[in-house]
Design a protein around this motif. Structure first.
Motif, PDB file in Angstrom:
ATOM      1  N   GLN A 414    -104.784 -35.065 -27.193  1.00 17.97           N
ATOM      2  CA  GLN A 414    -105.317 -36.216 -26.474  1.00 17.97           C
ATOM      3  C   GLN A 414    -106.653 -36.665 -27.061  1.00 17.97           C
ATOM      4  O   GLN A 414    -106.967 -37.866 -27.086  1.00 17.97           O
ATOM      5  CB  GLN A 414    -105.461 -35.924 -24.981  1.00 17.97           C
ATOM      6  N   ASP A 415    -107.470 -35.741 -27.557  1.00 13.32           N
ATOM      7  CA  ASP A 415    -108.729 -36.122 -28.183  1.00 13.32           C
ATOM      8  C   ASP A 415    -108.493 -37.031 -29.381  1.00 13.32           C
ATOM      9  O   ASP A 415    -109.257 -37.980 -29.625  1.00 13.32           O
ATOM     10  CB  ASP A 415    -109.512 -34.878 -28.618  1.00 13.32           C
ATOM     11  N   ASP A 416    -107.441 -36.771 -30.143  1.00 15.61           N
ATOM     12  CA  ASP A 416    -107.102 -37.623 -31.286  1.00 15.61           C
ATOM     13  C   ASP A 416    -106.668 -39.009 -30.826  1.00 15.61           C
ATOM     14  O   ASP A 416    -106.982 -40.008 -31.469  1.00 15.61           O
ATOM     15  CB  ASP A 416    -105.992 -36.982 -32.120  1.00 15.61           C
ATOM     16  N   LEU A 417    -105.933 -39.074 -29.718  1.00 22.09           N
ATOM     17  CA  LEU A 417    -105.503 -40.368 -29.188  1.00 22.09           C
ATOM     18  C   LEU A 417    -106.690 -41.192 -28.712  1.00 22.09           C
ATOM     19  O   LEU A 417    -106.664 -42.422 -28.753  1.00 22.09           O
ATOM     20  CB  LEU A 417    -104.518 -40.160 -28.037  1.00 22.09           C
ATOM     21  N   ARG A 418    -107.739 -40.520 -28.256  1.00 20.88           N
ATOM     22  CA  ARG A 418    -108.940 -41.230 -27.821  1.00 20.88           C
ATOM     23  C   ARG A 418    -109.775 -41.708 -29.014  1.00 20.88           C
ATOM     24  O   ARG A 418    -110.360 -42.791 -28.990  1.00 20.88           O
ATOM     25  CB  ARG A 418    -109.803 -40.314 -26.931  1.00 20.88           C
ATOM     26  N   GLN A 419    -109.821 -40.904 -30.074  1.00 18.03           N
ATOM     27  CA  GLN A 419    -110.707 -41.201 -31.202  1.00 18.03           C
ATOM     28  C   GLN A 419    -110.034 -42.041 -32.285  1.00 18.03           C
ATOM     29  O   GLN A 419    -110.640 -42.974 -32.815  1.00 18.03           O
ATOM     30  CB  GLN A 419    -111.227 -39.888 -31.799  1.00 18.03           C
ATOM     31  N   THR A 420    -108.801 -41.708 -32.627  1.00 19.24           N
ATOM     32  CA  THR A 420    -108.078 -42.421 -33.696  1.00 19.24           C
ATOM     33  C   THR A 420    -106.654 -42.717 -33.222  1.00 19.24           C
ATOM     34  O   THR A 420    -105.689 -42.161 -33.749  1.00 19.24           O
ATOM     35  CB  THR A 420    -108.044 -41.588 -34.983  1.00 19.24           C
ATOM     36  N   PRO A 421    -106.496 -43.564 -32.218  1.00 22.30           N
ATOM     37  CA  PRO A 421    -105.176 -43.781 -31.619  1.00 22.30           C
ATOM     38  C   PRO A 421    -104.128 -44.310 -32.593  1.00 22.30           C
ATOM     39  O   PRO A 421    -102.989 -43.848 -32.600  1.00 22.30           O
ATOM     40  CB  PRO A 421    -105.451 -44.773 -30.489  1.00 22.30           C
ATOM     41  N   ASP A 422    -104.503 -45.280 -33.413  1.00 20.70           N
ATOM     42  CA  ASP A 422    -103.506 -45.890 -34.285  1.00 20.70           C
ATOM     43  C   ASP A 422    -103.016 -44.909 -35.344  1.00 20.70           C
ATOM     44  O   ASP A 422    -101.802 -44.739 -35.531  1.00 20.70           O
ATOM     45  CB  ASP A 422    -104.078 -47.146 -34.952  1.00 20.70           C
ATOM     46  N   ALA A 423    -103.938 -44.249 -36.024  1.00 22.73           N
ATOM     47  CA  ALA A 423    -103.548 -43.297 -37.062  1.00 22.73           C
ATOM     48  C   ALA A 423    -102.743 -42.139 -36.480  1.00 22.73           C
ATOM     49  O   ALA A 423    -101.765 -41.670 -37.085  1.00 22.73           O
ATOM     50  CB  ALA A 423    -104.800 -42.770 -37.770  1.00 22.73           C
ATOM     51  N   THR A 424    -103.126 -41.669 -35.287  1.00 22.69           N
ATOM     52  CA  THR A 424    -102.433 -40.543 -34.661  1.00 22.69           C
ATOM     53  C   THR A 424    -101.012 -40.927 -34.259  1.00 22.69           C
ATOM     54  O   THR A 424    -100.051 -40.183 -34.522  1.00 22.69           O
ATOM     55  CB  THR A 424    -103.212 -40.050 -33.430  1.00 22.69           C
ATOM     56  N   MET A 425    -100.859 -42.085 -33.612  1.00 21.94           N
ATOM     57  CA  MET A 425     -99.528 -42.513 -33.183  1.00 21.94           C
ATOM     58  C   MET A 425     -98.645 -42.897 -34.378  1.00 21.94           C
ATOM     59  O   MET A 425     -97.431 -42.663 -34.350  1.00 21.94           O
ATOM     60  CB  MET A 425     -99.642 -43.676 -32.203  1.00 21.94           C
ATOM     61  N   GLN A 426     -99.242 -43.459 -35.404  1.00 24.59           N
ATOM     62  CA  GLN A 426     -98.457 -43.774 -36.604  1.00 24.59           C
ATOM     63  C   GLN A 426     -97.915 -42.485 -37.222  1.00 24.59           C
ATOM     64  O   GLN A 426     -96.752 -42.428 -37.660  1.00 24.59           O
ATOM     65  CB  GLN A 426     -99.318 -44.531 -37.624  1.00 24.59           C
TER      66      GLN A 426
END
Length: 486
Positions: A414-426
């Motif tokens: 979840q921390d990644d989704l907060r900080q780098t949402p686009d790159a993480t979801m891609q």
């Protein structure tokens, strides 16, 4: 003109009587008592003696409530008649003239419209207040649909019989299964994935017959059901309407594995729990969703927190499925679990239908319904569920289970989704082989840090949780983890 003014005073007197006597509340309580008795009659979880006692109690309360409504109605009529007869007594206007005016169609329509506008202006619903969206008719239909497992299974058979041809030729595709402990961020991920091309799932429109979505969509179409977008009961700021995604597949798990739902816990599923009949029902449901929501194409998307108890079984039942596990900072996650537990204790105490609704759809995480999943090493009796350490110990046990099966999961921090949402979801979608199009993933996730008061937890327990979190974070998808363990 005098007769008109007197009539308005009479209308005001009637309105004041309604407000002052609380007749609306009395009527609502009477309806609630009737619903309580009806709910007991249709509740498969009660014995015959319990049903009889509940119905008898509701009947007595309904009789008392009817009397309360009757005297309030008389008081309201008296409040309306008093100014009319006082005006006649004072020689201002004959009572007959006022009554003749008030019985005219144009007067009734005009005053009614004016009152509706006034009520709307002064008693508009607070848009930030959670609403259930379930009226009396909806509640009755829900209670009927969930009065026993036979109803939902019969709906499946009926749909397969009459509409089974609709899914012939629809290709099986591996489902995407999003899970974690509740409050892990699964709803935000569900919303983000649901908006991608080729993803299909249940919506609130499929309730209460989520087991027969094709059949229910046809039967309910003439009802033209609409519910204004409203806040979820979870108090998390998320809004929903009938077309919001919400996977209801836990209903299927309860239908085919009822023995798993014990009074004090929910044991883990293992490969030995596999059932061919249930697997077939699930696969047909995936294809039905593709027909209903994807024009015959699409991968089923599930957001089911209870699937964290099935990490051993899911790959056996659905080969090539994509299991996504949300990983949230343990202190913040445990604190959120505690808040939600207390929230639902209050909601379920105030409205028993909230408890019943959550029970029927298998949301047993919080409140009066709380039944912990039987993770190895978790002792529910070691802590009080109304303390932070209970939920932190629960978090540890849950993610030790995840760690044991990490090779079969896509870990999403979840921390990644907060900080780098686009790159993480891609990165996640690439791993799941999902086309993303041009979606803006940043709009689905909060960008504020996920922090909480760490002093509320036992230091040794928190240290254990932090160590486990760090170990699992090494497996999280996203470019920031690309050079770490995979």
């Amino acid at each position: 003109m005098t007769a008109f003014l007197v009539s308005l005073v009479a209308v005001f007197g009637f309105a004041a009587g309604i407000y002052g006597t609380g007749i609306v509340g009395a009527a609502q309580r009477a309806i609630a008592q009737a619903n309580t008795g009806l709910s007991a009659m249709l509740d498969s979880g009660l014995s015959d003696d319990e049903k009889e006692a509940a119905v008898r109690k509701a009947g007595i309360a309904l009789i008392v409530g009817s009397g309360a409504i009757a005297w309030r109605l008389v008081a309201c009529l008296a409040a309306a008649a008093l100014p009319i007869y006082l005006a006649e007594f004072a020689g201002l206007s004959p009572a007959a003239a006022v009554f003749d005016l008030m019985l005219r169609l144009d007067y009734i329509i005009g005053v009614s419209v004016a009152l509706i506008v006034l009520v709307w202006l002064f008693k508009r619903k607070d848009p930030d207040k959670p609403q259930t969206g379930y009226g009396s008719g909806d509640r009755f239909l829900h209670m009927l649909a969930f009065s026993g497992p036979g109803i939902q299974k019969f709906a499946i058979r009926l749909e397969d019989m009459f509409l089974g041809r609709k899914i012939k030729g629809v290709a099986d595709q591996p489902p995407v299964l999003v899970t974690s402990l509740a409050r892990g961020g699964t709803t935000a991920v569900l919303n983000a994935l649901h908006d991608l091309p080729g993803m299909v799932t249940h919506t609130y429109r499929d309730m209460p017959f989520a087991t027969a979505p094709l059949l229910w969509s046809r039967l309910s179409a003439p009802l033209k059901r609409e519910v204004a977008r409203q806040k979820r009961a979870h108090g998390d700021g998320l809004s929903i309407d009938l077309d919001s995604p919400e996977a209801f597949d836990e209903i299927f798990w309860m239908l085919y594995w009822p023995g798993k739902y014990k009074s004090d816990r929910i044991p883990l599923w293992t490969p030995q729990d596999a059932k061919a009949e249930a697997a077939g029902v699930f696969r047909r449901m995936f294809r039905k969703m593709a027909v209903l929501r994807g024009g015959g194409h699409g991968r089923y998307l599930s957001k089911n927190n209870a699937n964290i108890a099935r990490l051993q079984l899911l790959p056996e039942m659905f080969p090539d499925c994509g299991i996504v596990v949300l990983l949230r900072n343990p202190a913040a996650h445990a604190a959120s679990l505690l808040r939600q537990h207390e929230n639902f204790l209050t909601l379920q105490a105030e409205d028993d239908f909230v408890r019943r609704y959550m029970r029927d759809i298998g949301h047993l995480e919080f409140g009066q319904l709380h039944r912990p999943i039987g993770f190895d090493g978790f002792d529910p009796g070691a802590y009080d569920p109304r303390t932070p350490d209970y939920w932190l110990a629960y978090w540890i046990a849950a993610f030790v289970q995840v760690q044991a099966h990490v090779a079969q999961c896509h870990i999403l921090a979840q921390d990644d989704l907060r900080q780098t949402p686009d790159a993480t979801m891609q990165a996640l979608c690439k791993g799941l082989q999902i086309e993303t199009g041009e979606v803006d993933f940043a709009s689905y996730f909060r960008d504020t840090p996920d922090v909480t008061d760490r002093d509320a937890f036992d230091p040794a327990l928190l240290a254990q949780a932090d160590k486990l979190y760090a170990a699992l974070a090494q497996y999280a998808v996203g470019p920031q983890h690309s050079d770490k363990a995979s």
